[in-house]
Motif scaffolding. Structure first.
Motif, PDB file in Angstrom:
ATOM      1  N   LYS A  35     -10.723  -5.869   0.688  1.00  0.00           N
ATOM      2  CA  LYS A  35     -10.650  -5.043   1.890  1.00  0.00           C
ATOM      3  C   LYS A  35     -10.008  -5.787   3.058  1.00  0.00           C
ATOM      4  O   LYS A  35      -9.319  -5.187   3.887  1.00  0.00           O
ATOM      5  CB  LYS A  35     -12.051  -4.568   2.297  1.00  0.00           C
ATOM      6  N   THR A  36     -10.264  -7.083   3.130  1.00  0.00           N
ATOM      7  CA  THR A  36      -9.795  -7.832   4.287  1.00  0.00           C
ATOM      8  C   THR A  36      -8.328  -8.232   4.191  1.00  0.00           C
ATOM      9  O   THR A  36      -7.654  -8.373   5.215  1.00  0.00           O
ATOM     10  CB  THR A  36     -10.634  -9.110   4.484  1.00  0.00           C
ATOM     11  N   ALA A  37      -7.808  -8.428   2.972  1.00  0.00           N
ATOM     12  CA  ALA A  37      -6.415  -8.863   2.825  1.00  0.00           C
ATOM     13  C   ALA A  37      -5.435  -7.895   3.496  1.00  0.00           C
ATOM     14  O   ALA A  37      -4.543  -8.341   4.234  1.00  0.00           O
ATOM     15  CB  ALA A  37      -6.068  -9.058   1.346  1.00  0.00           C
ATOM     16  N   PRO A  38      -5.540  -6.563   3.295  1.00  0.00           N
ATOM     17  CA  PRO A  38      -4.624  -5.658   4.003  1.00  0.00           C
ATOM     18  C   PRO A  38      -4.791  -5.726   5.524  1.00  0.00           C
ATOM     19  O   PRO A  38      -3.796  -5.656   6.260  1.00  0.00           O
ATOM     20  CB  PRO A  38      -5.020  -4.272   3.467  1.00  0.00           C
ATOM     21  N   THR A  39      -6.019  -5.861   5.999  1.00  0.00           N
ATOM     22  CA  THR A  39      -6.249  -5.929   7.446  1.00  0.00           C
ATOM     23  C   THR A  39      -5.619  -7.174   8.040  1.00  0.00           C
ATOM     24  O   THR A  39      -5.016  -7.133   9.116  1.00  0.00           O
ATOM     25  CB  THR A  39      -7.760  -5.905   7.746  1.00  0.00           C
ATOM     26  N   VAL A  40      -5.761  -8.308   7.342  1.00  0.00           N
ATOM     27  CA  VAL A  40      -5.147  -9.550   7.818  1.00  0.00           C
ATOM     28  C   VAL A  40      -3.631  -9.414   7.813  1.00  0.00           C
ATOM     29  O   VAL A  40      -2.955  -9.799   8.784  1.00  0.00           O
ATOM     30  CB  VAL A  40      -5.593 -10.737   6.939  1.00  0.00           C
ATOM     31  N   VAL A 184      10.344  -6.573  -8.395  1.00  0.00           N
ATOM     32  CA  VAL A 184      10.635  -6.465  -6.959  1.00  0.00           C
ATOM     33  C   VAL A 184       9.873  -5.268  -6.416  1.00  0.00           C
ATOM     34  O   VAL A 184      10.183  -4.114  -6.752  1.00  0.00           O
ATOM     35  CB  VAL A 184      12.144  -6.285  -6.702  1.00  0.00           C
ATOM     36  N   PRO A 185       8.834  -5.486  -5.589  1.00  0.00           N
ATOM     37  CA  PRO A 185       8.048  -4.359  -5.069  1.00  0.00           C
ATOM     38  C   PRO A 185       8.845  -3.500  -4.110  1.00  0.00           C
ATOM     39  O   PRO A 185       9.697  -3.995  -3.367  1.00  0.00           O
ATOM     40  CB  PRO A 185       6.878  -5.057  -4.354  1.00  0.00           C
ATOM     41  N   GLU A 186       8.576  -2.202  -4.161  1.00  0.00           N
ATOM     42  CA  GLU A 186       9.239  -1.274  -3.260  1.00  0.00           C
ATOM     43  C   GLU A 186       8.618  -1.338  -1.872  1.00  0.00           C
ATOM     44  O   GLU A 186       7.405  -1.514  -1.728  1.00  0.00           O
ATOM     45  CB  GLU A 186       9.125   0.156  -3.795  1.00  0.00           C
ATOM     46  N   VAL A 187       9.451  -1.155  -0.871  1.00  0.00           N
ATOM     47  CA  VAL A 187       8.953  -1.080   0.503  1.00  0.00           C
ATOM     48  C   VAL A 187       8.399   0.323   0.724  1.00  0.00           C
ATOM     49  O   VAL A 187       9.067   1.316   0.389  1.00  0.00           O
ATOM     50  CB  VAL A 187      10.076  -1.369   1.519  1.00  0.00           C
ATOM     51  N   PRO A 188       7.167   0.449   1.194  1.00  0.00           N
ATOM     52  CA  PRO A 188       6.588   1.786   1.394  1.00  0.00           C
ATOM     53  C   PRO A 188       7.419   2.622   2.367  1.00  0.00           C
ATOM     54  O   PRO A 188       8.033   2.094   3.297  1.00  0.00           O
ATOM     55  CB  PRO A 188       5.189   1.485   1.943  1.00  0.00           C
ATOM     56  N   LYS A 189       7.451   3.942   2.115  1.00  0.00           N
ATOM     57  CA  LYS A 189       8.233   4.836   2.966  1.00  0.00           C
ATOM     58  C   LYS A 189       7.694   4.870   4.391  1.00  0.00           C
ATOM     59  O   LYS A 189       8.461   4.983   5.346  1.00  0.00           O
ATOM     60  CB  LYS A 189       8.227   6.247   2.354  1.00  0.00           C
ATOM     61  N   VAL A 190       6.377   4.789   4.519  1.00  0.00           N
ATOM     62  CA  VAL A 190       5.757   4.784   5.844  1.00  0.00           C
ATOM     63  C   VAL A 190       5.106   3.421   6.044  1.00  0.00           C
ATOM     64  O   VAL A 190       4.146   3.080   5.353  1.00  0.00           O
ATOM     65  CB  VAL A 190       4.706   5.904   5.992  1.00  0.00           C
ATOM     66  N   LEU A 191       5.650   2.646   6.961  1.00  0.00           N
ATOM     67  CA  LEU A 191       5.111   1.303   7.207  1.00  0.00           C
ATOM     68  C   LEU A 191       3.869   1.388   8.076  1.00  0.00           C
ATOM     69  O   LEU A 191       3.789   2.211   9.002  1.00  0.00           O
ATOM     70  CB  LEU A 191       6.166   0.432   7.894  1.00  0.00           C
ATOM     71  N   TRP A 253      -1.455 -14.286  -3.047  1.00  0.00           N
ATOM     72  CA  TRP A 253      -0.133 -14.468  -3.641  1.00  0.00           C
ATOM     73  C   TRP A 253       0.167 -13.347  -4.629  1.00  0.00           C
ATOM     74  O   TRP A 253       1.281 -12.789  -4.653  1.00  0.00           O
ATOM     75  CB  TRP A 253      -0.056 -15.822  -4.346  1.00  0.00           C
ATOM     76  N   ALA A 254      -0.835 -12.981  -5.427  1.00  0.00           N
ATOM     77  CA  ALA A 254      -0.658 -11.904  -6.406  1.00  0.00           C
ATOM     78  C   ALA A 254      -0.400 -10.568  -5.714  1.00  0.00           C
ATOM     79  O   ALA A 254       0.444  -9.770  -6.157  1.00  0.00           O
ATOM     80  CB  ALA A 254      -1.893 -11.805  -7.303  1.00  0.00           C
ATOM     81  N   PHE A 255      -1.104 -10.303  -4.626  1.00  0.00           N
ATOM     82  CA  PHE A 255      -0.888  -9.059  -3.880  1.00  0.00           C
ATOM     83  C   PHE A 255       0.549  -8.990  -3.353  1.00  0.00           C
ATOM     84  O   PHE A 255       1.190  -7.926  -3.425  1.00  0.00           O
ATOM     85  CB  PHE A 255      -1.870  -8.956  -2.712  1.00  0.00           C
ATOM     86  N   ALA A 266      -0.143  -1.830   4.076  1.00  0.00           N
ATOM     87  CA  ALA A 266      -0.376  -0.380   4.072  1.00  0.00           C
ATOM     88  C   ALA A 266      -1.375   0.055   3.009  1.00  0.00           C
ATOM     89  O   ALA A 266      -1.747   1.231   2.955  1.00  0.00           O
ATOM     90  CB  ALA A 266       0.941   0.353   3.849  1.00  0.00           C
ATOM     91  N   SER A 267      -1.846  -0.876   2.166  1.00  0.00           N
ATOM     92  CA  SER A 267      -2.679  -0.507   1.025  1.00  0.00           C
ATOM     93  C   SER A 267      -4.152  -0.350   1.421  1.00  0.00           C
ATOM     94  O   SER A 267      -4.669  -1.095   2.251  1.00  0.00           O
ATOM     95  CB  SER A 267      -2.562  -1.566  -0.069  1.00  0.00           C
ATOM     96  N   GLU A 268      -4.794   0.618   0.798  1.00  0.00           N
ATOM     97  CA  GLU A 268      -6.237   0.783   0.964  1.00  0.00           C
ATOM     98  C   GLU A 268      -6.999   0.228  -0.231  1.00  0.00           C
ATOM     99  O   GLU A 268      -8.205  -0.001  -0.146  1.00  0.00           O
ATOM    100  CB  GLU A 268      -6.582   2.263   1.146  1.00  0.00           C
TER     101      GLU A 268
END
Length: 456
Positions: A35-40, A184-191, A253-255, A266-268
């Motif tokens: 939960k904290t990794a996206p917030t950071v 290569v991860p895609e960049v989300p459409k809504v940042l 690193w994996a995320f 942007a991930s929940e």
């Protein structure tokens, strides 16, 4: 004379150092990182993302060195409760015990149980009140398990921590698999847009980083039970934090490998999304298993610690003497365990009729946590002055610079937890003030002073 308190309390040095390290790791490693990794990531730039985690780990180790010195010099099942009352007097120690009993420990137990129940509910609908009943059942089962004896409680904790670490490493391996395939991860459409930037964003990020590293101070409650009193606590606390930092860096690193920096921000549910991209379908079973093990390990370790603090505090108040009983046959503070479990169940009952999110609980716990952590760190300097001749098998390097540096950090985080978070912080402070009022009503004569044996 440092061993006398153990004899008085009925506590024995039964815990091997390696097992103490794993129990300590179980006190700090939780699924908070999911939960904290996206917030950071949302609050700091990509150039500083890894550095805030490294900074949080290193500063936590600096604090652990301060606690290792006090734990080896003044071993006691009350841990930092004991340090606080030696440094500041009985009333401050009792107020700390109250805060753990009413805010930090029981609140964390209820939160962890609800987290597990909510994940189960997402897979197997439990009904309108099913989450509360499931959470209560988890707590009751773990209280009963710990009542069976100290060996069962500690062995259960050891097994849970090993399984949890393997679960986290399995998630990290998914990132390694994607990196090996040059994904290569895609960049989300809504940042995602951060709510705070600059200094405020860094402060908010550090609150969540330290939340993920939090709990290491609870290891001081094991100081009277670790076999190797000279170096056991040092190895347990510093070793656990070193392993935790390595695990958290591997997960982050994996995320980044699987989601990209913008995708992580942007991930929940970064764990689910990472496994989805690595293996083609959401690995709900693995995430549920990791969350379940984490919740059970967190609750179990908090029961181990919280019951010992309550037991130690109750020995100083005649009105609470019923809780100050150590079951020598099973090696546990039986009545204190039951009391911690009962209050946690009351919080679960309250939570079943109200909605409180993860961030609200962070706000509720954080100010009280940093207030007492700052007082505990400053207690190191006070105890050096009050008891200069006490044996200190472990001494903080760069004294007094390192303790003062960590004390300054604690004050900064206390300030940040009040200024940069929501109104939930005020509720935690209000409960702490209520405890101060109750202590005032008890009067000075209601709290027994520490005996000479317990001072050293």
């Amino acid at each position: 004379m440092s061993e006398d308190v153990s004899a008085i309390a009925g506590v024995q040095r039964h815990l091997p150092v390696f097992q103490a390290l794993l129990v300590t790791l179980g006190m700090v490693i939780t699924t908070d990182i999911l939960k904290t990794a996206p917030t950071v990531a949302l609050n700091v730039g990509s150039d500083h993302f890894y550095w805030v985690w490294i900074l949080g780990g290193l500063l936590s180790m600096a604090g652990a060195l301060c606690f290792a010195e006090m734990a080896t010099a003044f071993p006691h099942p009350g841990g930092d409760y004991h340090f606080l009352r030696l440094a500041y007097g009985e009333r401050v120690g009792m107020l700390f015990a109250w805060s753990r009993f009413s805010v930090m420990h029981t609140g964390w137990i209820a939160l962890s149980a609800f987290m597990f129940a909510d994940y189960v509910n997402a897979v197997l609908p439990l009904g309108p009140y099913g989450s509360g009943l499931f959470a209560a059942g988890v707590i009751i089962a773990l209280v009963l398990l710990n009542l069976l004896g100290r060996e069962i409680g500690f062995l259960t904790q050891t097994a849970l921590v090993v399984l949890l670490a393997l679960g986290f490493l399995s998630i990290a391996a998914a990132g390694g698999w994607l990196a090996w395939q040059d994904f290569v991860p895609e960049v989300p459409k809504v940042l995602a847009v951060p709510e705070q930037t600059g200094f405020a964003g860094f402060s908010a990020a550090m609150i969540f980083v330290f939340l993920a590293f939090g709990g290491w101070s609870d290891a001081a409650t094991l100081s009277a039970e670790v076999r190797d009193g000279r170096r056991g606590m040092f190895i347990a606390m510093l070793g656990a934090l070193s392993l935790l930092l390595a695990i958290y860096l591997a997960l982050n690193w994996a995320f980044i490998q699987g989601l990209g920096y913008e995708g992580l921000a942007a991930s929940e549910a970064p764990g689910v999304e990472l496994l989805n991209r690595a293996f083609g379908a959401p690995e709900v079973g693995l995430i549920l298993l990791v969350v379940g093990i984490s919740a059970i390990a967190s609750i179990n370790s908090t029961l181990l610690v919280g019951a010992r603090t309550t037991f130690a505090a109750a020995r100083q108040v005649p009105q609470l003497s019923g809780l100050a009983v150590w079951d020598k046959r099973h090696g546990v503070p039986r009545r204190a365990l039951l009391a911690i479990g009962a209050v946690s169940l009351l919080l679960v009952l309250f939570g079943s009729f109200s909605q409180s999110g993860f961030n609200t609980m962070v706000e509720y716990l954080t100010p009280v946590y940093w207030l007492f952590l700052s007082l505990s760190t400053l207690a190191l300097l006070i105890l050096r002055h009050k008891f200069p001749d006490a044996p200190r098998p472990v001494k903080v390097p760069l004294y007094p610079v390192l303790p003062l540096l960590f004390f300054s950090l604690c004050l900064y985080m206390l300030y940040s937890s009040v200024v940069f978070v929501g109104y939930g912080a005020l509720l935690g402070i209000a409960v702490l003030v209520l405890g101060a009022i109750l202590l005032a009503l008890l009067g000075n004569t209601s709290i027994k002073p520490s005996s000479t044996e317990e001072l050293l």
